[in-house]
Design an enzyme around this catalytic site. Structure first.
Site, mmCIF file in Angstrom:
data_model
loop_
_atom_site.group_PDB
_atom_site.id
_atom_site.type_symbol
_atom_site.label_atom_id
_atom_site.label_comp_id
_atom_site.label_asym_id
_atom_site.label_seq_id
_atom_site.Cartn_x
_atom_site.Cartn_y
_atom_site.Cartn_z
ATOM 1 N N ARG A 1 -0.523 -13.327 11.194
ATOM 2 C CA ARG A 1 0.398 -14.459 11.574
ATOM 3 C C ARG A 1 0.287 -14.880 12.994
ATOM 4 N NH1 ARG A 1 6.318 -14.365 10.445
ATOM 5 N NH2 ARG A 1 6.228 -12.327 11.996
ATOM 6 N N SER B 1 -1.556 -3.802 14.968
ATOM 7 C CA SER B 1 -0.926 -2.421 14.493
ATOM 8 C C SER B 1 -2.105 -1.552 14.274
ATOM 9 C CB SER B 1 -0.047 -2.944 13.143
ATOM 10 O OG SER B 1 0.568 -4.028 13.402
ATOM 11 N N ASP C 1 2.811 -2.825 16.224
ATOM 12 C CA ASP C 1 4.010 -3.283 15.510
ATOM 13 C C ASP C 1 5.322 -2.743 15.466
ATOM 14 O OD1 ASP C 1 2.774 -1.695 13.782
ATOM 15 O OD2 ASP C 1 2.716 -2.580 12.036
HETATM 16 MG MG MG Z 1 3.850 -5.872 9.543
#
Ligand code: MG
Ligand code: ADP
Length: 899
Positions: A521, A582, A636
């Site tokens: 994103r 992440s 994250d």
């Molecule tokens: Mg996630």
């Protein structure tokens, strides 16, 4: 003739009325099923503890004893496991002596046991264990298949010393007295359930039985969760409706005629079994008799005859009534019936008598159909189906004796429950074989249960197991924090260069990137006085890019950023960028992070060991995109903690349970040997997904986990994650299902080619399958999409597997978290710690039980910590922006940088 017309009309129930009666029957059934109202319900809906219909694999020798009106029938049945095509059987009938009928209950059971002994001696049965099914045609409150308290005697039986005692126990001790130690009473079977089971043999399982005999009753396979008297929530259970009592609370008053009232008044149990007295063949002759008495008094029939004989109870037999109706020469049949009573019916009388008989019997059949329609609609509704196809076992002298009975059933049911299609299956031998079958199915189910339990046992963790996981996690945390042992620890405990959580004064506009799992994103985040505003786009990272070269991956990311900026009309702006990344990184500064390893399906080459921020900057240069100002890279978990921390200052833990799983928390800097400085706290990215990679969790891995691990692109790595997170739970379930099929415990052992495909069983299926109240039919539909033909038993088993796997995941997660909160509590020297966990991840958010089970186990494992969970909305992107907010030059915020 108006008198005859009036009588016929009174006995004809119009369709709308039948519809209303069906509605009342449904209500009565609900009342019987509900825990609160069960005791006072007239339709008792008794659980039978029969949870399964035959599947054709039943095998072995079985004994049945049937207690009948005036005899005891013993039966030996051998099922061959051949689809129940050719069960062998032998039986013997023992007349019941008068003194036994009139005597004590104990003597009755002794007599039954003697019958069994004689019978076995007669057939020369061997001494191996012989399971016995006991057909006991009285209302019982059953609490197990082999535990049943008599509610009340009927049909002329009355042994007061038996009332309230366990019927199975009585028979078992009587059998022991006869030294038949190898005979075990396994099941007590109501005759209705026996009929259902006997009709279910030969590959056509019946899920309803309808008895239209002297009395009337029915049973059907209900959804266990709706049978509130039983604690079982999954699967099905046969419920004995005892619907003969329907109407005893007055609900049928608007269809009762004066004739019915007379019949009831003259019966041995006035006011009771009102429905049965409209339907049961024991009463039909009586109803006709009372109609004729009235008509004769009104001079509408038998003019000039002496009709006193009609006052005698029982002079008209149901058999004769049926003969009148079935016979083409109805008039002759009427004469044959009435002339012996001294009546001289005219031709016209005969026609009228025939009409009366027809209307009484048709009403009985229509009411039977109405009850059946209620059951059908109930089943259809509770299984959440649009259409129900079902086989109905039918038995009884009404059904056998009246040729139009099935016709009426079919047409009335069709009108009242058009959404259901019932196929009627006539009962063969009746209840005996059925009882043997109940016993056989019970044994099959018990054997299967043992095998399933054995298979699932390694996945079921005890509290002691989880306490041990907690201890191990704590040990790994300590190893990871110390520079001397960090290299051997499976939990890396990576410092993040985030030294404090937000205080809410952060302001500014930022760009966020979120890479690390299912979606990539790009976001723009505006932190203002009146809250945080965001806009974002989701971009797919194709597997080819995830597993291609690093350059291609970062080029792709830049392309997405450019696309996003174009869409947001901000190509010319350069905003500080926070990058949520992440994957495990060794962080050397807030904007300097060396990738340690890929996880979760990523494997792009040339990245491990490189600075991720640098690689992003280089890609921007290659793509000639100048407006990029990367100020912070965060994990994250950290992003989630920061985002939730913006709303709740107690949020000092971040937890992810999505594609992967990981956690971070605020550790005392003095405890972190891998970073300079002793003051304050630092956020540690635990990278707990790798917990166990050094072998410390080996005792908890099952064969299923090992197979799942071997088939990943990082075998031997992220072992804790592979027990918990969304990328793997579906796979674990798939492996278990394959094992169950191979052991012939699922899908009849039929090969399931589609189930061989990796990742075909999605983790989101666990969420839908485990949803409360979701009918097994829905489970079946999910399985059908996988081309798996599931019976309801299969569906219940699949659900159990899903529950086992997700429960273990939630509990392991709790064990990890317990180690974290306990360490924080000890760090701070507190008797009680109150802390908030910021959580993100679709598995945590969407699974119906995961969060609840996690919290429950955490409360047990860390009783001195009061832990609140705060769901993060768009957390990781927002969190990265918040970190960037502080890190970017010119902001006036609190220090997230080293003090
Ligand atoms: Mg996630
Ligand atoms: P990520 O962890 O990649 O940032 P998510 O938090 O959205 O992304 O998690 C995605 C994972 O969640 C998928 O791998 C999938 O297995 C799992 N998932 C998706 N939908 C559901 C659902 N309804 N119930 C449980 N798990 C789900």
């Amino acid at each position: 003739c108006p008198q005859v017309q009036r009588a016929l009309l009174a006995l004809t129930i119009p369709l709308e009325k039948l519809q209303a009666v069906k509605g009342r029957m449904l209500q009565a059934m609900h009342k019987g099923l509900s825990r609160q109202t069960h005791a006072e319900a007239d339709v008792r809906m008794l659980p039978t503890y029969i949870c399964s219909t035959p599947d054709g694999t039943e095998k072995g020798d079985f004994l049945v004893v049937e207690l009948c009106q005036s005899h005891v029938r013993t039966l030996w049945v051998a099922f061959l496991g051949d689809g129940n095509q050719n069960p062998q059987e032998m039986y013997k009938i023992f007349d019941m002596p008068e003194d036994i009928k009139k005597g004590k209950g104990e003597a009755l059971f002794d007599f039954i046991a003697q019958c069994v002994k004689q019978f076995l001696a007669g057939i020369g049965s061997p001494q191996n264990p012989l399971p016995l099914g006991f057909v006991f045609p009285f209302g019982c409150k059953q609490t197990q298949l082999d535990k049943a308290q008599l509610i009340s005697w009927s049909k002329g039986f009355n042994y007061s010393d038996v009332q309230g005692k366990d019927i199975v126990g009585l028979l078992q001790s009587a059998i022991k007295k006869q030294e038949l130690y190898h005979v075990n009473v396994v099941a007590l079977v109501n005759d209705t359930a026996g009929t259902m089971m006997s009709c279910s043999m030969g590959g056509k399982p019946c899920e309803i039985a309808l008895i239209a005999d002297k009395g009337t009753n029915s049973c059907f396979m209900a959804e266990a969760r709706q049978v509130e008297m039983v604690d079982e929530n999954s699967g099905q259970m046969c419920v004995n409706t005892e619907w003969g009592y329907f109407g005893d609370d007055g609900t049928l008053s608007d269809i009762l005629t004066p004739y019915d009232q007379h019949v009831d008044d003259e019966s041995s149990n006035p006011g009771q079994k009102r429905f049965e007295k409209l339907v049961g063949s024991l009463y039909l002759g009586e109803i006709v008799r009372h109609v004729l008495i009235t008509l004769a008094a009104e001079k509408a029939v038998f003019a000039g005859n002496n009709v006193v004989i009609l006052q005698t109870k029982g002079v008209l037999k149901t058999q004769q009534i049926l003969e009148i109706l079935n016979n083409e020469e109805g008039v002759a049949a009427v004469r044959r019936t009435l002339e012996p009573l001294g009546l001289q019916p005219s031709e016209r009388d005969c026609c009228r008598v025939q009409q009366v008989c027809r209307v009484v019997v048709s009403r009985a059949a229509a009411l039977c159909a109405t009850g059946l329609a209620a059951i059908l609609s109930h089943m259809c509704q509770s299984r959440q189906m649009d259409r129900l196809l079902v086989n109905v076992a039918v038995d009884g002298d009404m059904y056998r004796g009246y040729t139009r009975f099935t016709e009426i059933l079919q047409s009335v049911v069709g009108l009242l429950s058009p959404e259901c299609m019932a196929t009627f299956v006539p009962a063969g031998d009746g209840t005996g074989q059925g009882a043997a079958m109940v016993t056989a199915v019970a044994l099959r189910v018990a054997t299967k249960r043992r095998e399933v339990n054995q298979l699932l046992a390694p996945l079921r963790l005890s509290r002691a197991d989880l306490e041990r996981v907690q201890v191990l996690m704590r040990r790994e945390m300590d190893l990871g924090l110390s520079p001397d042992t960090n290299a051997d620890a499976s939990v890396r405990m990576l410092p993040t260069y985030v030294f404090a959580t937000p205080d809410g004064t952060e302001r500014g506009h930022f760009l966020g990137l979120d890479l690390g799992g299912t979606n990539f994103r790009v976001l723009v985040v505006r932190v203002t006085d009146d809250g945080i505003h965001m806009a974002s786009e989701i971009y797919v990272i194709p597997t080819a890019i995830m597993q291609g070269t690093g350059e291609a991956l970062f080029d792709h990311i830049i392309e997405c950023i450019v696309d996003f900026k174009k869409k947001q009309n901000m190509m010319t702006k350069t905003l500080p960028l926070g990058f949520t990344f992440s994957f495990p990184c060794q962080q050397l500064g807030l904007d300097k992070a060396v990738l340690l390893s890929w996880t979760k399906g990523f494997s792009a080459s040339g990245c491990v060991g490189q600075d991720v921020v640098q690689m992003l900057r280089e890609a921007a240069q290659r793509k000639q995109h100048s407006g990029l100002d990367v100020v912070a890279l965060v994990n994250d978990t950290v992003g989630t903690m920061m985002a939730c921390g913006h709303d709740d200052p107690k949020c000092e833990i971040g937890l992810i349970v999505g594609t992967g799983t990981n956690a971070c928390y605020m550790e005392e800097r003095r405890n972190v040997g891998t970073v300079e400085g002793d003051q304050g706290r630092i956020c540690i990215n635990m990278e707990w997904g790798a917990f166990g990679d050094n072998g410390c969790l080996d005792e908890f891995f099952t064969d299923f986990d090992r197979v799942v691990d071997e088939k990943t692109i990082n075998p031997g790595k992220q072992r804790f994650e592979k027990l918990i997170s969304g990328m793997y739970l579906g796979e674990i379930v798939r492996q278990i299902l394959l094992a169950l099929v191979e052991k012939r415990l699922l899908f009849h052992g039929k090969p399931c080619p589609k189930l061989q495909t990796k990742d075909i069983f999605k983790t989101k299926f666990l969420s839908s399958i485990e949803c409360d109240g979701l009918g097994l039919q829905q489970v079946r539909t999910i399985l059908e999409d996988l081309e798996l033909q599931a019976t309801s038993e299969d569906s219940a088993l699949v659900r159990e597997v899903c529950q086992t796997v997700s429960l273990r995941a939630a509990q392991l997660c709790a064990a990890g978290l317990a180690a974290v909160v306990e360490k924080m509590r000890q760090n701070r020297g507190l008797a009680e710690l109150s802390v908030t966990v910021g959580v993100d991840g679709t598995l945590y958010k969407m699974h119906p039980h995961f969060s609840k089970e996690l919290q429950k186990m955490l409360e047990y494992l860390a009783p001195n910590c009061n832990v609140t969970f705060l769901l993060s909305e768009d957390g990781s992107g927002k969190g990265a922006a918040l970190v960037a907010a502080v890190a970017s030059r010119g902001t006036n915020s609190q220090p997230l940088l080293p003090q």
